[in-house]
Scaffold this active site. Structure first.
Site, PDB file in Angstrom:
ATOM      1  N   HIS A  22       2.846   0.602  31.381  1.00  0.00           N
ATOM      2  CA  HIS A  22       1.566   0.957  30.740  1.00  0.00           C
ATOM      3  C   HIS A  22       1.833   1.956  29.596  1.00  0.00           C
ATOM      4  O   HIS A  22       1.281   3.063  29.583  1.00  0.00           O
ATOM      5  CB  HIS A  22       0.575   1.546  31.749  1.00  0.00           C
ATOM      6  CG  HIS A  22      -0.847   1.489  31.254  1.00  0.00           C
ATOM      7  ND1 HIS A  22      -1.923   1.188  32.054  1.00  0.00           N
ATOM      8  CD2 HIS A  22      -1.366   1.694  30.010  1.00  0.00           C
ATOM      9  CE1 HIS A  22      -3.036   1.218  31.339  1.00  0.00           C
ATOM     10  NE2 HIS A  22      -2.726   1.518  30.091  1.00  0.00           N
ATOM     11  N   ARG A  51      -5.439  -5.044  30.237  1.00  0.00           N
ATOM     12  CA  ARG A  51      -5.609  -4.612  31.624  1.00  0.00           C
ATOM     13  C   ARG A  51      -4.990  -5.661  32.548  1.00  0.00           C
ATOM     14  O   ARG A  51      -5.084  -6.864  32.288  1.00  0.00           O
ATOM     15  CB  ARG A  51      -7.102  -4.465  31.987  1.00  0.00           C
ATOM     16  CG  ARG A  51      -7.768  -3.230  31.406  1.00  0.00           C
ATOM     17  CD  ARG A  51      -7.285  -1.947  32.085  1.00  0.00           C
ATOM     18  NE  ARG A  51      -7.915  -0.734  31.565  1.00  0.00           N
ATOM     19  CZ  ARG A  51      -7.427   0.028  30.592  1.00  0.00           C
ATOM     20  NH1 ARG A  51      -6.278  -0.301  30.007  1.00  0.00           N
ATOM     21  NH2 ARG A  51      -8.046   1.121  30.206  1.00  0.00           N
TER      22      ARG A  51
HETATM   23  P1  NAP Z   1     -12.885  -2.625  21.269  1.00  0.00           P
HETATM   24  O1  NAP Z   1     -12.776  -1.964  19.939  1.00  0.00           O
HETATM   25  O2  NAP Z   1     -14.095  -2.393  22.090  1.00  0.00           O
HETATM   26  O3  NAP Z   1     -12.705  -4.200  21.013  1.00  0.00           O
HETATM   27  C1  NAP Z   1     -12.958  -5.147  21.991  1.00  0.00           C
HETATM   28  C2  NAP Z   1     -12.864  -6.541  21.377  1.00  0.00           C
HETATM   29  O4  NAP Z   1     -12.918  -7.504  22.438  1.00  0.00           O
HETATM   30  C3  NAP Z   1     -14.016  -6.852  20.426  1.00  0.00           C
HETATM   31  O5  NAP Z   1     -13.556  -7.597  19.317  1.00  0.00           O
HETATM   32  C4  NAP Z   1     -14.936  -7.695  21.294  1.00  0.00           C
HETATM   33  O6  NAP Z   1     -15.723  -8.644  20.583  1.00  0.00           O
HETATM   34  C5  NAP Z   1     -13.932  -8.466  22.121  1.00  0.00           C
HETATM   35  N1  NAP Z   1     -14.543  -8.974  23.358  1.00  0.00           N
HETATM   36  C6  NAP Z   1     -15.157  -8.281  24.338  1.00  0.00           C
HETATM   37  N2  NAP Z   1     -15.622  -9.121  25.298  1.00  0.00           N
HETATM   38  C7  NAP Z   1     -15.290 -10.368  24.899  1.00  0.00           C
HETATM   39  C8  NAP Z   1     -15.486 -11.655  25.448  1.00  0.00           C
HETATM   40  N3  NAP Z   1     -16.122 -11.832  26.617  1.00  0.00           N
HETATM   41  N4  NAP Z   1     -15.026 -12.731  24.759  1.00  0.00           N
HETATM   42  C9  NAP Z   1     -14.382 -12.565  23.572  1.00  0.00           C
HETATM   43  N5  NAP Z   1     -14.153 -11.367  22.984  1.00  0.00           N
HETATM   44  C10 NAP Z   1     -14.602 -10.286  23.645  1.00  0.00           C
HETATM   45  O7  NAP Z   1     -11.632  -2.240  22.201  1.00  0.00           O
HETATM   46  P2  NAP Z   1     -10.191  -1.687  21.754  1.00  0.00           P
HETATM   47  O8  NAP Z   1     -10.253  -0.246  21.400  1.00  0.00           O
HETATM   48  O9  NAP Z   1      -9.602  -2.637  20.769  1.00  0.00           O
HETATM   49  O10 NAP Z   1      -9.402  -1.770  23.151  1.00  0.00           O
HETATM   50  C11 NAP Z   1      -9.218  -2.994  23.832  1.00  0.00           C
HETATM   51  C12 NAP Z   1      -8.641  -2.744  25.213  1.00  0.00           C
HETATM   52  O11 NAP Z   1      -7.268  -2.364  25.108  1.00  0.00           O
HETATM   53  C13 NAP Z   1      -9.250  -1.565  25.978  1.00  0.00           C
HETATM   54  O12 NAP Z   1     -10.468  -1.926  26.600  1.00  0.00           O
HETATM   55  C14 NAP Z   1      -8.170  -1.239  26.995  1.00  0.00           C
HETATM   56  O13 NAP Z   1      -8.390  -1.991  28.171  1.00  0.00           O
HETATM   57  C15 NAP Z   1      -6.893  -1.732  26.331  1.00  0.00           C
HETATM   58  N6  NAP Z   1      -5.958  -0.611  26.055  1.00  0.00           N
HETATM   59  C16 NAP Z   1      -4.697  -0.670  26.547  1.00  0.00           C
HETATM   60  C17 NAP Z   1      -3.796   0.358  26.282  1.00  0.00           C
HETATM   61  C18 NAP Z   1      -2.377   0.289  26.782  1.00  0.00           C
HETATM   62  O14 NAP Z   1      -1.615   1.239  26.616  1.00  0.00           O
HETATM   63  N7  NAP Z   1      -1.950  -0.818  27.337  1.00  0.00           N
HETATM   64  C19 NAP Z   1      -4.187   1.449  25.491  1.00  0.00           C
HETATM   65  C20 NAP Z   1      -5.487   1.473  25.007  1.00  0.00           C
HETATM   66  C21 NAP Z   1      -6.358   0.439  25.271  1.00  0.00           C
HETATM   67  P3  NAP Z   1     -16.827  -8.197  19.484  1.00  0.00           P
HETATM   68  O15 NAP Z   1     -16.005  -7.762  18.274  1.00  0.00           O
HETATM   69  O16 NAP Z   1     -17.584  -9.454  19.230  1.00  0.00           O
HETATM   70  O17 NAP Z   1     -17.613  -7.066  20.104  1.00  0.00           O
END
Ligand code: NAP
Length: 300
Positions: free
Chosen positions: A263, A215
């Site tokens: 994006h 983000r």
């Molecule tokens: P996810 O499965 O919820 O994984 C989030 C990860 O971040 C988890 O490992 C979590 O730790 C870690 N985390 C959260 N808060 C943290 C903190 N304060 N300190 C350290 N680690 C932290 O999410 P995802 O599906 O991988 O997606 C991640 C993000 O990618 C989305 O939220 C979105 O913003 C972005 N995204 C971007 C696109 C694009 O096209 N650019 C597309 C899709 C998604 P734990 O394992 O300990 O819970």
């Protein structure tokens, strides 16, 4: 089965989603917010993608809010979101794979200087760069969830030493000190907003590559621009921005050390995502356990 479909879609996008849901969940009738209001008691689930504020209120039988996007930061910031209804985000292996491809491309290009060669071509400059091996280029992936884990595994397959960071309390600074390339795949929460700031960049080895695929608000733009100007950050690959589309006068557009994408790191594919959403809607209506639930308190 009556479902609300509420979102701000690009032209043609809503029709694509409707076609995908007609195939994945043929028993469902997808209602617009106005149609749903007219039969509020019968609406059992909501499929949302940046829904109009207030469109989820007044639906007393709602059993599930299913986001079509993986990131739910905007949704959680909406004070009209019903607090008592389970909220699920999109988790789709097809999207994880697309994200891993983008992350791998950025790593290869940063490691081998391909962004520099693109610049040199514009300048008519023939100038080979020193070549490092993949095992000499440590990569740090911030976030070890769906996207972070998939990207890390894909990059490790190519021979890069890969470390990951998650919310387990491990210290970030020593990981940053070892990373030649960092890839941000964290969710946007109160804890992660502005994480990529002057202190973060200063903790990296000089000339490191920064890749933000999560983000825009994770990055403090002025501080990244200062780190690029000083050479502390060598190059940035940015897919996401505070304001999207990125406004025309923004310095990133013309910056020689910035490669930007609109994006597009991992778009949701309606064909597979509608199947994922359909399975969750069926589970909600059958009173079975739901997948991919968001923990609202922690923000992801
Ligand atoms: P996810 O499965 O919820 O994984 C989030 C990860 O971040 C988890 O490992 C979590 O730790 C870690 N985390 C959260 N808060 C943290 C903190 N304060 N300190 C350290 N680690 C932290 O999410 P995802 O599906 O991988 O997606 C991640 C993000 O990618 C989305 O939220 C979105 O913003 C972005 N995204 C971007 C696109 C694009 O096209 N650019 C597309 C899709 C998604 P734990 O394992 O300990 O819970």
């Amino acid at each position: 089965m009556k479902l609300l479909l509420s979102g701000s879609f690009d032209p043609g996008e809503e029709a694509e989603w409707r076609a995908a849901f007609a195939a994945a969940l043929p028993e469902a009738e997808l209602l617009s917010p106005a149609e749903a209001r007219a039969c509020a008691n019968e609406v059992q689930a909501a499929i949302v993608a940046n829904p109009a504020p207030g469109s989820l209120q007044g639906l007393p039988r709602l059993k599930l809010i299913q986001s079509l996007w993986a990131g739910v930061d905007r949704l959680l910031a909406d004070p009209t979101l019903p607090a008592e209804v389970p909220l699920a985000r999109m988790v789709d292996p097809a999207m994880n794979a697309a994200m891993a491809e983008t992350a791998l491309w950025a790593v290869l290009a940063l490691h081998r200087g391909f962004f520099t060669y693109a610049r040199q071509q514009q300048a008519g400059l023939w100038q080979p760069l020193p070549q490092r091996r993949a095992d000499e280029v440590p990569v740090l992936v911030l976030g070890q969830g769906q996207m972070g884990r998939t990207a890390a595994a894909r990059i490790a397959q190519q021979g890069y030493p890969v470390a990951g960071w998650r919310r387990d309390g491990s210290a970030l600074a020593p990981l940053l000190a070892r990373a030649q390339i960092i890839i941000n795949l964290l969710p946007l929460t109160a804890d992660t907003r502005g994480l990529l700031n002057a202190g973060f960049f200063a903790a990296l080895p000089r000339g490191a590559g920064v890749v933000n695929l999560a983000r825009g608000a994770h990055v403090v733009d002025e501080e990244l621009l200062a780190a690029l100007a000083s050479g502390q950050v060598g190059h940035a690959v940015l897919d996401v921005f505070h304001t999207e589309p990125l406004p025309a006068p923004h310095p990133y557009w013309q910056h020689p050390q910035v490669t930007l994408l609109p994006h597009a790191a991992a778009a949701t594919d309606p064909r597979s995502a509608a199947q994922v959403a359909a399975a969750n809607v069926r589970a909600a209506l059958a009173g079975q356990p739901l997948a991919n639930l968001v923990e609202r308190k922690r923000g992801y």
